[in-house]
Scaffold this motif. Sequence first.
Motif, mmCIF file in Angstrom:
data_model
loop_
_atom_site.group_PDB
_atom_site.id
_atom_site.type_symbol
_atom_site.label_atom_id
_atom_site.label_comp_id
_atom_site.label_asym_id
_atom_site.label_seq_id
_atom_site.Cartn_x
_atom_site.Cartn_y
_atom_site.Cartn_z
ATOM 1 N N UNK A 19 0.681 -1.147 0.065
ATOM 2 C CA UNK A 19 0.094 -0.011 -0.038
ATOM 3 C C UNK A 19 1.003 1.203 -0.103
ATOM 4 N N UNK A 20 1.968 1.363 0.557
ATOM 5 C CA UNK A 20 2.908 2.510 0.404
ATOM 6 C C UNK A 20 3.688 2.432 -0.652
ATOM 7 N N UNK A 21 3.850 1.505 -1.669
ATOM 8 C CA UNK A 21 4.692 1.650 -2.982
ATOM 9 C C UNK A 21 3.765 2.309 -4.113
ATOM 10 N N UNK A 22 4.788 2.764 -5.004
ATOM 11 C CA UNK A 22 4.160 3.372 -6.108
ATOM 12 C C UNK A 22 3.777 2.574 -7.320
ATOM 13 N N UNK A 23 2.769 1.809 -7.253
ATOM 14 C CA UNK A 23 2.350 0.810 -8.205
ATOM 15 C C UNK A 23 1.434 1.296 -9.212
ATOM 16 N N UNK A 24 1.503 0.839 -10.443
ATOM 17 C CA UNK A 24 0.319 1.368 -11.433
ATOM 18 C C UNK A 24 -1.170 0.835 -10.864
ATOM 19 N N UNK A 25 -1.939 1.340 -11.614
ATOM 20 C CA UNK A 25 -3.315 0.748 -11.253
ATOM 21 C C UNK A 25 -3.620 -0.562 -11.390
ATOM 22 N N UNK A 26 -2.804 -1.218 -12.610
ATOM 23 C CA UNK A 26 -2.897 -2.630 -12.902
ATOM 24 C C UNK A 26 -2.267 -3.462 -11.963
ATOM 25 N N UNK A 27 -0.979 -2.833 -11.297
ATOM 26 C CA UNK A 27 -0.382 -3.768 -10.125
ATOM 27 C C UNK A 27 -0.956 -3.773 -9.067
ATOM 28 N N UNK A 28 -1.602 -2.567 -8.934
ATOM 29 C CA UNK A 28 -2.066 -2.350 -7.381
ATOM 30 C C UNK A 28 -3.328 -3.318 -7.503
ATOM 31 N N UNK A 29 -4.287 -3.263 -8.515
ATOM 32 C CA UNK A 29 -5.410 -4.180 -8.674
ATOM 33 C C UNK A 29 -4.901 -5.679 -8.441
ATOM 34 N N UNK A 30 -4.148 -5.976 -9.036
ATOM 35 C CA UNK A 30 -3.350 -7.421 -9.329
ATOM 36 C C UNK A 30 -3.154 -7.779 -7.713
#
Length: 97
Positions: free
Chosen positions: A24-35
């Motif tokens: 939750x603290x990482x700068x992930x793309x929307x796709x990676x965050x959803x995954x």
Amino acid sequence: MTMDLAKEIVQREKRLQYLATELSTKNLSADKLEEAQTHLQTYALLLSRLSKSSSPADTEETFGRIRDLDRQLTSIENMARLATAKASTEGVLTTIS
């Protein structure tokens, strides 16, 4: 439920909390965050299922699925950590995709 199984479930629950916090603290793309979120939810459901396992075969199959999800989540976490380290050395914020 045996004592070893109970101990393993507690350890996995702590691991799940750690991964949820870290990702939750990482700068992930929307796709990676959803995954990642999907994997975290599945991980939690499998832990619940594990505590209710009725047979050794069911327990082993569930553990196998949990281990696979853990590897996938660790991979996402490692990619994010490397991108953050690279971005900090370059002075640029990078989004993982």
